[in-house]
Design an enzyme around this catalytic site. Structure first.
Site, short mmCIF file in Angstrom:
data_model
loop_
_atom_site.label_atom_id
_atom_site.label_comp_id
_atom_site.label_asym_id
_atom_site.label_seq_id
_atom_site.Cartn_x
_atom_site.Cartn_y
_atom_site.Cartn_z
N CYS A 1 -18.17 56.28 -16.32
CA CYS A 1 -17.48 57.52 -15.94
C CYS A 1 -18.34 58.24 -14.92
O CYS A 1 -18.39 57.84 -13.77
CB CYS A 1 -17.17 58.36 -17.17
N SER A 2 -19.05 59.30 -15.32
CA SER A 2 -19.81 60.05 -14.31
C SER A 2 -21.00 60.76 -14.95
O SER A 2 -21.40 61.82 -14.48
CB SER A 2 -18.90 61.05 -13.62
N CYS A 3 -21.59 60.19 -16.01
CA CYS A 3 -22.71 60.83 -16.68
C CYS A 3 -23.85 61.05 -15.68
O CYS A 3 -24.12 60.19 -14.84
CB CYS A 3 -23.19 59.98 -17.84
FE FE Z 1 -20.41 58.77 -17.64
#
Ligand code: FE
Length: 199
Positions: free
Chosen positions: A110-112
């Site tokens: 995702c975009s951590c």
């Molecule tokens: Fe993520």
């Protein structure tokens, strides 16, 4: 995969708002409290925080050791908390660039990303193209960012998760031996902390 009320057809902002409304309706927080938490968090979330860690590591070898050993504890020494109020604690792992190894971070799922230390993430960090390609062909992706690395430099790609997030410790630029810590802070960019720029 998604529960029937996931509203995947709605834009993210609308889905977030539905969730907020349910939190408010359940009496867990008020609208004002949610706004205040976000405002305080985003006010403090800036790449200057990551830059402070880097500049201190460049000027204080013992701090550098501690930063590489335990990112959370070293950040706390500067009054920084890597976590954010909406999530539980995560482990901050700091990875150091050397002449032999360059590091770059991604979240393939995702975009951590350590928002509190790097500020809100750039849109390309969240893009499918970056997430998929930087793992497969990091050298080519970095070249597209204008960072051409020598063939002998290995590239380590660090895949973030909700439990573990990474920050790159760039190499100190040549000719900055006399620079003050404040001046060094000014040299460090968000891209350098992600690994898509040298510093
Ligand atoms: Fe993520």
């Amino acid at each position: 995969m998604n529960p029937p009320d996931a509203h995947t057809d709605l834009p993210v902002a609308a889905r977030v708002r539905r969730l907020e409304e349910r939190v408010i309706a359940a009496g867990l927080a008020t609208d004002e409290q949610l706004d205040a938490i976000l405002a305080t968090f985003l006010e403090r979330a800036t790449p200057l925080n990551g830059a402070r860690l880097v500049a201190r590591a460049w000027t204080d070898p013992a701090f550098r050791e501690r930063l590489l050993d335990d990112g959370n504890a070293a950040a706390a020494e500067l009054g920084l908390v890597p976590g954010d109020p909406a999530r539980r604690h995560f482990t901050l792992v700091v990875v150091e660039n050397t002449p032999l190894t360059h590091n770059v971070i991604v979240c393939t799922l995702c975009s951590c990303y350590p928002v509190a230390l790097l500020g809100p993430s750039p849109s390309w960090y969240k893009s499918n193209a970056y997430r998929a390609r930087v793992v497969r062909e990091p050298r080519a992706v970095l070249a597209e960012f204008g960072l051409t690395l020598p063939d002998e430099t290995d590239i380590a790609v660090w895949d973030s998760s909700s439990e573990t997030r990474y920050l790159v410790l760039p190499r100190r630029p040549e000719g900055t031996g006399e620079a003050s810590e404040d001046a060094l802070i000014g040299l460090v960019t968000r891209e350098g902390l992600i690994g898509t720029a040298p510093v």
